[in-house]
Design an enzyme around this catalytic site. Sequence first.
Site, PDB file in Angstrom:
ATOM      1  N   SER A 203      48.402  35.682  43.583  1.00 54.46           N
ATOM      2  CA  SER A 203      48.465  34.650  42.852  1.00 54.46           C
ATOM      3  C   SER A 203      47.631  33.166  42.797  1.00 54.46           C
ATOM      4  O   SER A 203      47.110  32.746  41.896  1.00 54.46           O
ATOM      5  CB  SER A 203      49.874  34.239  42.471  1.00 54.46           C
ATOM      6  OG  SER A 203      50.732  35.180  42.466  1.00 54.46           O
ATOM      7  N   HIS A 260      49.916  28.362  44.138  1.00 50.46           N
ATOM      8  CA  HIS A 260      49.456  28.443  43.113  1.00 50.46           C
ATOM      9  C   HIS A 260      48.497  27.159  42.546  1.00 50.46           C
ATOM     10  O   HIS A 260      47.705  27.179  42.096  1.00 50.46           O
ATOM     11  CB  HIS A 260      50.543  28.772  41.968  1.00 50.46           C
ATOM     12  CG  HIS A 260      51.295  29.972  42.070  1.00 50.46           C
ATOM     13  ND1 HIS A 260      52.578  30.405  41.575  1.00 50.46           N
ATOM     14  CD2 HIS A 260      51.170  31.070  43.152  1.00 50.46           C
ATOM     15  CE1 HIS A 260      52.952  31.419  41.959  1.00 50.46           C
ATOM     16  NE2 HIS A 260      52.072  32.059  42.921  1.00 50.46           N
TER      17      HIS A 260
END
Length: 288
Positions: A203, A260
């Site tokens: 991610s 992230h």
Amino acid sequence: MAEIVVVDVPAHVDLEVFSQYLWRQGVSHRVIENDSRKLLLVGDHRIAAQVRQAYQQMTDSDTDQPTIQIPQKPQTSRVFGQLLARLPITLSFIVLSIAGSLLVYVDSNFEWVRYLTFYHFEVTGSSLELHRPTGQYWRLITPIFLHFGLMHIAFNMALLWFLGQRVELLQGSRVMLGISLLIGLGSNVLQAYADTAIFGGMSGVVYGLLGYAWIWGLMRPEKSLHVPNALLYFSVAMMIMGFVGAVGILGIGNVANVAHLGGLIMGCLIGVGAAVIDKSSAGKNQQL
């Protein structure tokens, strides 16, 4: 691939018989109609001329229906070989991520997984002891290949394929490799220092590639990577939901939010640097 109009006739002309003939021949096609015209379209330019000629023959005479020669589809191994030649980094990352996901699934006690996580860990009774890696430098990057759950791997691989192929095809494999490893390293370190826990996933890299493509497109629009803004808005919204704890509603579980955010910021910074360098190089070439 754009569709090709092979038959263009008045709307009252019946194409049903010819359409059935094409389906028997294995030719994919579709018929569309407006107030005055009826069009028959095919998606393969290699057979367009044959289809057009077949319709002409069947219209002009009562001769036997001609046979359309359908080009053979390339073998799967050949298709994969061509993709691998053009997208070696993107495909390698996908294969390694799938392998990491399978390892997590098969190694339920994490006997082998523990050697790929950022923190080495040991289970003592009911407690989990995590230790910072010392000299095991592969741990700085290997967590990006570990995925915990089907949604985790599916979501990340879909975005990695979408973003990775754009970067790699338009800017080259070395750029894709360098950007991905740098973002992966940075997002892993940031997440590790923010929370002493077991984490993994692509991610951070995906958010980094998204940030890179967005900034690059703003600064070098003539060389845009063609990543829609809607994808950026959706991904940022998902990240915000992760920080406020709303992602749990989707059944995804704990989320490495710092990875992230860190990946997105790093991707944006790399995008700024790359765009400035590219613009400077273009200016020098024009002067020369």
